[in-house]
Scaffold this active site. Structure first.
Site, mmCIF file in Angstrom:
data_model
loop_
_atom_site.group_PDB
_atom_site.id
_atom_site.type_symbol
_atom_site.label_atom_id
_atom_site.label_comp_id
_atom_site.label_asym_id
_atom_site.label_seq_id
_atom_site.Cartn_x
_atom_site.Cartn_y
_atom_site.Cartn_z
ATOM 1 N N GLN A 189 -52.142 -3.317 -12.759
ATOM 2 C CA GLN A 189 -51.517 -4.681 -12.321
ATOM 3 C C GLN A 189 -51.620 -4.138 -11.103
ATOM 4 O O GLN A 189 -51.505 -3.506 -10.360
ATOM 5 C CB GLN A 189 -49.972 -4.374 -12.490
ATOM 6 C CG GLN A 189 -48.792 -5.356 -11.590
ATOM 7 C CD GLN A 189 -47.525 -5.252 -11.733
ATOM 8 O OE1 GLN A 189 -46.709 -5.419 -13.221
ATOM 9 N NE2 GLN A 189 -46.515 -4.711 -11.207
ATOM 10 N N GLY A 190 -52.835 -5.231 -10.684
ATOM 11 C CA GLY A 190 -53.094 -5.482 -8.732
ATOM 12 C C GLY A 190 -51.722 -6.804 -7.944
ATOM 13 O O GLY A 190 -52.564 -7.859 -7.754
ATOM 14 N N TYR A 191 -50.581 -6.104 -7.511
ATOM 15 C CA TYR A 191 -50.098 -6.908 -6.932
ATOM 16 C C TYR A 191 -49.589 -6.182 -5.719
ATOM 17 O O TYR A 191 -49.456 -7.316 -4.727
ATOM 18 C CB TYR A 191 -48.557 -6.915 -7.785
ATOM 19 C CG TYR A 191 -48.067 -7.890 -8.944
ATOM 20 C CD1 TYR A 191 -49.047 -8.367 -9.590
ATOM 21 C CD2 TYR A 191 -46.750 -7.518 -9.396
ATOM 22 C CE1 TYR A 191 -49.224 -9.016 -10.853
ATOM 23 C CE2 TYR A 191 -46.860 -9.139 -10.020
ATOM 24 C CZ TYR A 191 -48.062 -9.645 -11.413
ATOM 25 O OH TYR A 191 -47.466 -10.706 -11.198
ATOM 26 N N SER A 193 -50.388 1.702 -10.477
ATOM 27 C CA SER A 193 -50.553 2.933 -11.503
ATOM 28 C C SER A 193 -51.243 2.953 -12.484
ATOM 29 O O SER A 193 -51.737 1.494 -12.684
ATOM 30 C CB SER A 193 -49.001 2.683 -12.006
ATOM 31 O OG SER A 193 -47.763 2.637 -11.489
ATOM 32 N N GLU A 242 -39.539 -6.815 -17.239
ATOM 33 C CA GLU A 242 -39.774 -5.753 -16.366
ATOM 34 C C GLU A 242 -38.584 -5.393 -17.085
ATOM 35 O O GLU A 242 -37.598 -5.156 -15.763
ATOM 36 C CB GLU A 242 -39.946 -5.708 -15.612
ATOM 37 C CG GLU A 242 -42.007 -5.387 -15.239
ATOM 38 C CD GLU A 242 -42.117 -4.935 -13.913
ATOM 39 O OE1 GLU A 242 -42.593 -3.886 -13.462
ATOM 40 O OE2 GLU A 242 -41.332 -5.760 -12.864
ATOM 41 N N GLU A 254 -34.654 -3.533 -1.228
ATOM 42 C CA GLU A 254 -34.216 -4.221 -0.371
ATOM 43 C C GLU A 254 -34.200 -5.972 -1.076
ATOM 44 O O GLU A 254 -33.251 -6.478 -0.807
ATOM 45 C CB GLU A 254 -34.588 -4.498 1.182
ATOM 46 C CG GLU A 254 -34.214 -5.888 1.869
ATOM 47 C CD GLU A 254 -35.139 -5.761 3.407
ATOM 48 O OE1 GLU A 254 -35.088 -6.704 4.443
ATOM 49 O OE2 GLU A 254 -36.179 -4.871 3.181
#
Length: 397
Positions: A132-134, A167, A251, A378
């Site tokens: 995942q490229g976030y 990951s 998720e 947060e």
């Protein structure tokens, strides 16, 4: 934690399959490869993924309205039964969970027929892995502040930028990348959700991030003109924020229950050790263990309450707040059970293994990140405040 879901016939089938196939190198690996130990047994876990694919066990919960992809169909109850038995059997940590649980449902919800036909069967067979490229270095948990760009170039896009905390990037065949395709827009507008092949030498570089536990579960990924095909934009150009938010809402649910089974096993080991060494006689420590047990029960009930729910904008954030803090406190309690020796490394340290840690020391160090990765506490509280409680939005630059 009890395995309380019905459908005993299906449970028996699952147990029989796992007993027959969880042998040899797969049994030897055990539950290795989960969070905090994703560096363990990569090649074995990839072969295990293909074994699961041959059995049809990948993608039980996929919506089959758009067609079959080589996987079994499973009711929500059966998905939970499979997940429970998988955890109970101490099967290897999954290398395909991002493709199965995040990418696939997203393509089913937002992708087109060609994208589903191209990618879902390969995930179901355990043949293609995803990352995942976030997150980005300058944006942190502020996903809308990303700087990675994707510029249209003929039949595709050229992707430039950097992602972090990725990951499985070193093992993945593909990465779904959130990038800015319209430089004239700001924040959540002008973003697109692209499917990018990782095998692009000279255009994509993966650098492991060494953590204080001594391992490297996460990576930095650098895109330098990486190519994404124009047909691999999910939901259309400019729809990236809607698709990304839809993905993040996935998720939770069954995967949360699986995680809690692992937590219950860890807690049981800590309690057994506390009894064995006499630490349980300390009333303060005993109270902390009881609190961990009670909070885990609450997390399970909350996960069951929201299982399969839609439209509950705060459910994923509540779940993340609960388990992140709980797991971090478990690592702290484990160190208290061990006492002063927990701060000391093994006696057989050597130049070949200068940073050897036991399982509990690694648990303590790795859980320092639990309240940060996947969206910091947060950010989760801001989501709950704004989307659930209707409080004023936090001003962001």
């Amino acid at each position: 934690m009890e395995f309380g879901f019905a459908d005993e016939g299906f449970r028996g089938e699952v147990r029989g399959w796992l007993a027959a196939h969880l042998v040899g190198e797969f049994a030897a690996l055990g539950a290795g490869g989960g969070p905090g130990s994703e560096h363990v047994g990569g090649a074995v876990r990839r072969r295990w993924e293909r074994e699961l694919g041959r059995g049809g066990w990948i993608g039980l919960g996929w919506d089959r309205a758009h067609g079959a992809y080589g996987n079994r169909a499973g009711s929500l109850t059966q998905q939970v039964v499979w997940a429970e038995e998988y955890a109970r059997a101490q099967a290897p940590g999954r290398v395909g969970h991002i493709g199965e649980n995040l990418l696939a449902p997203t393509l089913i919800a937002y992708g087109d027929a060609a994208q589903r036909k191209r990618f879902l069967p390969a995930v179901a067979r355990g043949e293609e892995l995803w990352c995942q490229g976030y997150s980005e270095p300058e944006a942190g948990s502020d996903l809308a502040g990303l700087r990675t760009t994707a510029v249209r170039d003929g039949a595709g896009y050229r992707v430039n930028g950097q992602k972090v905390w990725t990951s499985l990037a070193a093992e993945a065949d593909w990465c779904f990348v959130l990038a800015r395709t319209d430089p004239g827009e700001r924040r959540h507008r002008g973003l697109s959700f692209l499917l990018v092949p990782m095998d692009q030498p000279g255009r994509i570089e993966v650098r492991p991030i060494r953590q204080m536990s001594g391992t490297a579960e996460f990576n930095e990924v650098f895109f330098d003109g990486a190519v994404a095909h124009v047909d691999h934009v999910v939901g259309g150009e400019g729809a990236g924020w809607r698709v990304a938010m839809g993905l993040l809402a996935l998720e939770r649910g069954v995967s949360t229950l699986v995680q809690q089974i692992g937590f219950a096993q860890e807690l049981g080991e800590v309690i057994e050790a506390a009894v064995r060494v006499g630490a349980v006689r300390d009333p303060v420590l005993r109270g902390q263990l009881v609190r961990q047990w009670a909070e885990l029960r609450v997390m399970r009930w909350n996960a069951l309450r929201t299982l399969g729910a839609t439209g509950d904008a705060g459910a994923p954030s509540v779940a993340k707040l609960l388990w992140g803090g709980w797991h971090q406190r478990l690592g702290e309690v484990a160190m208290r059970v061990r006492g002063a020796v927990a701060a000391v490394g093994p006696a057989d340290w050597s130049a070949a293994a200068p940073y050897a840690l036991d399982d509990w020391q690694r648990l303590f160090l790795f859980t320092r990140a639990d309240t940060i990765y996947g969206g910091s506490d947060e950010i989760q509280r801001n989501i709950i405040a704004e989307r659930v409680l209707g409080l004023p939005r936090v001003e962001r630059g």
